[in-house]
Design a protein around this motif. Structure first.
Motif, short mmCIF file in Angstrom:
data_model
loop_
_atom_site.label_atom_id
_atom_site.label_comp_id
_atom_site.label_asym_id
_atom_site.label_seq_id
_atom_site.Cartn_x
_atom_site.Cartn_y
_atom_site.Cartn_z
N THR A 59 0.86 -1.12 0.12
CA THR A 59 0.11 -0.09 -0.05
C THR A 59 0.83 1.27 0.00
O THR A 59 0.45 2.45 -0.67
N LEU A 60 1.91 1.26 0.78
CA LEU A 60 2.81 2.17 0.92
C LEU A 60 3.39 2.54 -0.42
O LEU A 60 3.39 3.85 -1.08
N LEU A 61 4.05 1.73 -1.04
CA LEU A 61 4.79 1.89 -2.06
C LEU A 61 3.85 2.22 -3.45
O LEU A 61 4.27 3.04 -4.64
N LEU A 80 18.39 9.90 -5.40
CA LEU A 80 19.63 9.06 -4.84
C LEU A 80 20.49 8.45 -5.88
O LEU A 80 21.74 8.39 -5.63
N ILE A 81 19.89 8.06 -6.88
CA ILE A 81 20.74 7.35 -8.05
C ILE A 81 21.76 8.43 -8.48
O ILE A 81 22.92 8.39 -8.78
N ALA A 131 15.81 14.62 1.53
CA ALA A 131 15.79 15.46 2.90
C ALA A 131 14.35 15.94 3.13
O ALA A 131 13.79 15.93 4.25
N VAL A 132 13.83 16.55 2.01
CA VAL A 132 12.36 17.01 1.96
C VAL A 132 11.50 16.01 1.96
O VAL A 132 10.44 15.85 2.81
N GLY A 133 11.74 15.02 0.98
CA GLY A 133 10.60 13.93 0.67
C GLY A 133 10.41 12.91 1.70
O GLY A 133 9.26 12.69 1.96
N TRP A 134 11.47 12.59 2.41
CA TRP A 134 11.21 11.63 3.59
C TRP A 134 10.32 12.37 4.79
O TRP A 134 9.51 11.44 5.45
N LEU A 142 4.92 8.23 -6.59
CA LEU A 142 5.65 9.64 -7.10
C LEU A 142 6.71 9.90 -6.07
O LEU A 142 7.90 10.21 -6.49
N PRO A 143 6.37 10.39 -4.90
CA PRO A 143 7.53 10.51 -3.86
C PRO A 143 8.71 9.84 -3.83
O PRO A 143 9.74 9.90 -3.73
N PHE A 144 8.26 8.27 -3.76
CA PHE A 144 9.41 7.46 -3.74
C PHE A 144 10.22 7.32 -5.00
O PHE A 144 11.39 7.22 -4.98
N LEU A 145 9.51 7.64 -6.10
CA LEU A 145 10.34 7.66 -7.31
C LEU A 145 11.16 8.82 -7.23
O LEU A 145 12.40 8.54 -7.97
N LEU A 146 10.78 10.01 -7.04
CA LEU A 146 11.54 11.03 -6.86
C LEU A 146 12.81 10.99 -6.03
O LEU A 146 14.00 11.33 -6.34
N ILE A 147 12.78 10.36 -4.75
CA ILE A 147 13.68 10.22 -3.81
C ILE A 147 14.66 9.08 -4.65
O ILE A 147 15.93 9.39 -4.66
#
Length: 331
Positions: A77-79, A93-94, A127-130, A84-89
């Protein structure tokens, strides 16, 4: 204590370790254009985290793996809902990892500046996304009875979540500035200490506002105690920064970040993802967990391998404990 609660606590510990360790290298990356006046100084900043930044990210990989195995419903459910937020993070990171490896491949100044911009963006976005992600986890999101996310991106960008993003960014900037004061010598050390003294009050104000808002929504005696302790730790870090006790200041910011994350998990339990629309859609440690046999096997694996990982990472930090300055960087 049943195994579902044990694994909820272990996941909380993994994310706490990730935010403490990755928090300072996010801060260093975000401060690269602020404290690095020329290429040699920027190389000093990057070299302070060069031996450890990738090891710090292992905590995130481990936390995600543990979440998938111990609480598959929560993970799914979370992912899917926070895609979109996880994809941006992930992209940030990559890009940051590639930039660390590629910036020195050519002597061209413009080439390095472009990769430095990628490092900065790749540090600021997570830093913002998390903060936005974890604020929404605590606040709750629209879920139906099948635990499917029914909202949109605008539901995630609510005022509480945006305050969470600003709070984690401010904490990581402070943590990074204190780390640079601890790990460098000369003019960079002085400027990093001065910057830390200027931004810590802002981080304290944002943290106090965010944690107070959190406790007005979901509070337990444990969460209240942890939030107060987090504020005291950050206040102590500020006092230590003013008297140039960088080691104590770093311990204070690390403790403040750890207690802030612990406050969020304490406020969340026994839920793992509340539903703001249908109470039947709320995910808890019970209805989101794997079967007991899976949790038992995972527990034995954690008992055997966790001490090995901790010992190895502790040794790494010990080996690279020395301060560095521009005198260590060739022209």
């Amino acid at each position: 204590m049943d195994l579902t609660t044990v694994w909820f606590l272990l996941i909380a510990v993994l994310f706490t370790g990730y935010f403490i360790l990755e928090g300072f290298d996010f801060g260093v990356g975000a401060l690269l254009p602020v404290l690095g006046r020329d290429d040699r100084e920027r190389r000093v900043l990057i070299n302070t985290i060069g031996p450890v930044w990738d090891g710090n990210e292992v905590w995130l990989i481990t936390a995600a793996g543990a979440l998938f195995a111990a609480f598959p419903e929560w993970y799914a459910t979370l992912l899917s809902g926070f895609y979109l937020p996880f994809l941006l993070i992930l992209v940030a990171l990559i890009g940051r990892g590639v930039a660390f490896e590629y910036r020195h491949k050519r002597p061209d100044a413009r080439w390095k500046q472009r990769w430095d911009a990628v490092i900065t963006a790749g540090s600021v976005i997570p830093a913002v996304g998390w903060g936005i992600i974890f604020a929404n986890i605590v606040r709750g999101v629209p879920l139906d009875a099948n635990h499917d996310y029914t909202g949109g991106l605008t539901d995630l960008l609510n005022p509480y979540a945006l305050l969470g993003g600003a709070t984690t960014a401010a904490l990581f900037l402070t943590h990074g500035a204190v780390f640079l004061a601890l790990k460098t010598n000369g003019d960079i050390r002085t400027r990093a200490g001065n910057l830390a003294a200027r931004i810590t009050p802002a981080a304290l104000a944002l943290s106090a506002a965010f944690l107070t808002w959190t406790l007005t929504q979901r509070h337990t005696p444990t969460a209240v105690a942890l939030a107060v302790a987090a504020a005291l730790a950050l206040t102590g870090a500020f006092a230590a920064t003013l008297v140039r006790r960088e080691g104590w200041a770093f311990a204070g910011t690390a403790t403040a970040i750890g207690l802030t994350v612990a406050t969020l998990f304490a406020a969340l339990h026994p839920n793992v993802l509340p539903s703001t629309t249908d109470p039947a859609g709320t995910l808890t440690v019970l209805n989101a967990a794997s079967n007991p046999y899976t949790l038992k096997i995972m527990t034995w694996v954690a008992v055997i391998f966790t001490p090995v990982v901790l010992a190895y990472q502790g040794w790494t930090y010990w080996v690279f404990r020395r301060r560095i300055s521009v005198t260590n960087i060739p022209h």
